[in-house]
Every structure is written in structure tokens, then in C-alpha cells.
Design an enzyme around this catalytic site. Structure first.
Site, PDB file in Angstrom:
ATOM      1  CD  GLU A  50      -2.656   1.062   2.681  1.00 19.30           C
ATOM      2  OE1 GLU A  50      -3.549   1.911   2.851  1.00 19.30           O
ATOM      3  OE2 GLU A  50      -2.409   0.148   3.492  1.00 19.30           O
ATOM      4  CE  LYS A 116      -7.292   1.677   3.520  1.00 17.35           C
ATOM      5  NZ  LYS A 116      -6.071   1.942   4.335  1.00 17.35           N
ATOM      6  CB  CYS A 150      -4.727  -1.841   3.911  1.00 17.40           C
ATOM      7  SG  CYS A 150      -3.965  -2.074   5.553  1.00 17.40           S
TER       8      CYS A 150
END
Length: 288
Positions: A50, A116, A150
Site C-alpha cells: 500500500e 481505498k 488493506c
């Protein structure tokens, strides 16, 4: 463009590494090195952690390093190494900077961008604007591939939504930190098993500011088998083969997607499902 015959396996690589906070040239060189090594080992795709290209926990410096030429520089890396890349990086939006995963094919074509959707804690919320949709799925080398980042993978409904949309493989750039090693050690296998999808989880090691990363990157098959796993504290390049036939056999043996009863939960939790992924983008293997 060749059509998929249902028999081809794909070799992928996962980079677990320390990044250089805010030093884009050094991070891009690390990606280039890993891309060359992965290609030499027969991999057709490399996944980075990430925010690896730009740095993650770098505060206001993020605005300086997310430059307009960043996507083109990543495209060049893919072409030079002749390998597809999924790179965690900051990317600009009209309303701010997104914590993004950029998928680029070996010829430099941008296949997909995912921002994200589930921001973690004060750090994410102070730096990034959230994405508002899962997907898209990309049909690549005979597989339907989805992206999460994540914290996103820690929500079972996100993985399940991609699986129901047809995903075979989910690629997850991550920056998992202490004290959450159990997520890398245990939860990724559960996510793969319960939704019958393969997952590649690419984490950082070392530290960045006050964050201490836990490593333990992995590639897990749809049957929950760990195909490759890294340790907690050193740079590693994982290699694994994703076999569509294994995914099909696992789904036949453990038919969670077929046997689920969403109607039973609908009245209890109405309108809580995430937005479904966008339609599949096709990018099959080019002719030899």
C-alpha cells in the site's frame, strides 16, 4: 486477442519491502528491481504494498510527491520489465488525494484504478478521500481480478461482493502495522476460504514514522491453502501460481457462494451491502 481456454495458470509475485518515505525515485527503483526479478522467475504480475510508490505515513509531504507524471512513470516500469503491475500509490482526484491501487498491464495499458473505500483511523482520514465503489473487475490472463486495499479486506462483505461479481483473484496492497499481525496471519486465509477466491496480500516491513509494519505477506488459494508466505521483518519476493482449475474444484467442494441464503439476512440488515463492482474489463493474453 486470444480467448481463454480454461486451462492456463498464472504465476504472480508479491513484493514485501521497506519503502522510503516520500522518496519516489528510490521507491520506483525498488519496484523496478522487484519487477525484473519477478519476470526472471516467470511471473506475469507483481503486486506492491500500500502507498509504496509515494510513502504512506508522510503527512503533508504527500501533496508534494503525488505528481502529475507518476502514472506515466509506473507505466514505463511495466513496459521495461515486461510485467503487469499493481502498485499502491497516492493518486489525485478532484476532491483530494486517494490511497489507490493502480493496475497496469505489461504493455503499459492502465487496466484499472481502485481508490481505498474504507479509511482506517485518523491517519487515513487526515490524508485521503475515500473511494465510493468496489471494482472494477479486470479479466486478465483468464482470471477475473479485483482490487482491495488493506483495511478493505477486513470487511467480509467487500470480499464477498467481489466474489459474487465473479472475482477469482483479489490483489490487496497493504500497510498492516502493529498490533494487527493476527490479520495477516489468520484473517486472509479466512477471507479466501469463506468467499472461495484467491488473495494476494502485499505488506510492508520496517517502520514509517510511528508505524511498525508486521510483514507476513502471503498468497492464499481459494481453498485456503497458503501458496506462499513471508516472514515478519525482511524484504521478500513471493512467487505463487494461481490455477483456475483449483479455484473451480474448491468452489465445487465448498459451495458457499451457491448455498448462501441472503434472503434470511435482508430484513435484519437492509441496504447495507456495498455497491457492486463495475462491469468486467477484458484484457486477455495477446497473441504470441
Amino acid at each position: 486477442m486470444n480467448t481463454y481456454d480454461g486451462s492456463s495458470s498464472v504465476r504472480i509475485a508479491v513484493l514485501q519491502a521497506r519503502g522510503e518515505p516520500g522518496d519516489v525515485p528510490r521507491n520506483l527503483e525498488r519496484i523496478a528491481q522487484a519487477a525484473r526479478e519477478a519476470r526472471e522467475e516467470g511471473a506475469e504480475l507483481l503486486v506492491t504494498p500500500e502507498m509504496f510508490a509515494t510513502g504512506y505515513n508522510i503527512g503533508p509531504r504527500l501533496d508534494e510527491v503525488v505528481t502529475a507524471d507518476l502514472v506515466d512513470r509506473l507505466r514505463e516500469l511495466a513496459v521495461q520489465a515486461d510485467i503487469a503491475l499493481v502498485v499502491g500509490t497516492g493518486l489525485r482526484r478532484v476532491d483530494g488525494i486517494a490511497n489507490a491501487a493502480l493496475a497496469i498491464d505489461a504493455d503499459g495499458t492502465v487496466l484499472a484504478r481502485y481508490d481505498k473505500t474504507h479509511l482506517f483511523g485518523d491517519l487515513d482520514r487526515s490524508l485521503f478521500v475515500a473511494g465510493d465503489a468496489l471494482g472494477p473487475l479486470v479479466r486478465w490472463r483468464g482470471l477475473r481480478v479485483g482490487l482491495l486495499i488493506c483495511y478493505d479486506v477486513e470487511f467480509p462483505e467487500n470480499v464477498r461482493a467481489l466474489a459474487l461479481a465473479g472475482a477469482d483473484l483479489i490483489l490487496v496492497p497493504t500497510a498492516q502495522m502493529e498490533p494487527y499481525a493476527f490479520i495477516a496471519e489468520h484473517l486472509i486465509r479466512v477471507r479466501a476460504w469463506e468467499s472461495q477466491v484467491a488473495i494476494a496480500y502485499a505488506n510492508r516491513v520496517g517502520s514509517e514514522g510511528d508505524l511498525r509494519y508486521v510483514g507476513r505477506s502471503s498468497v492464499v488459494g481459494a481453498d485456503g491453502v497458503v501458496l506462499a508466505a513471508a516472514g515478519a521483518d525482511r524484504d521478500e519476493l513471493l512467487l505463487a501460481t494461481i490455477d483456475p482449475a483449483v479455484i473451480d474444484r474448491s468452489r465445487a467442494a465448498n459451495p458457499y457462494l451457491r448455498d448462501r441464503r441472503p434472503d434470511l439476512a435482508h430484513d435484519l440488515i437492509p441496504q447495507t451491502a456495498p455497491r457492486q463492482p463495475e462491469p468486467v474489463i477484458s484484457r486477455e493474453r495477446p497473441p504470441a
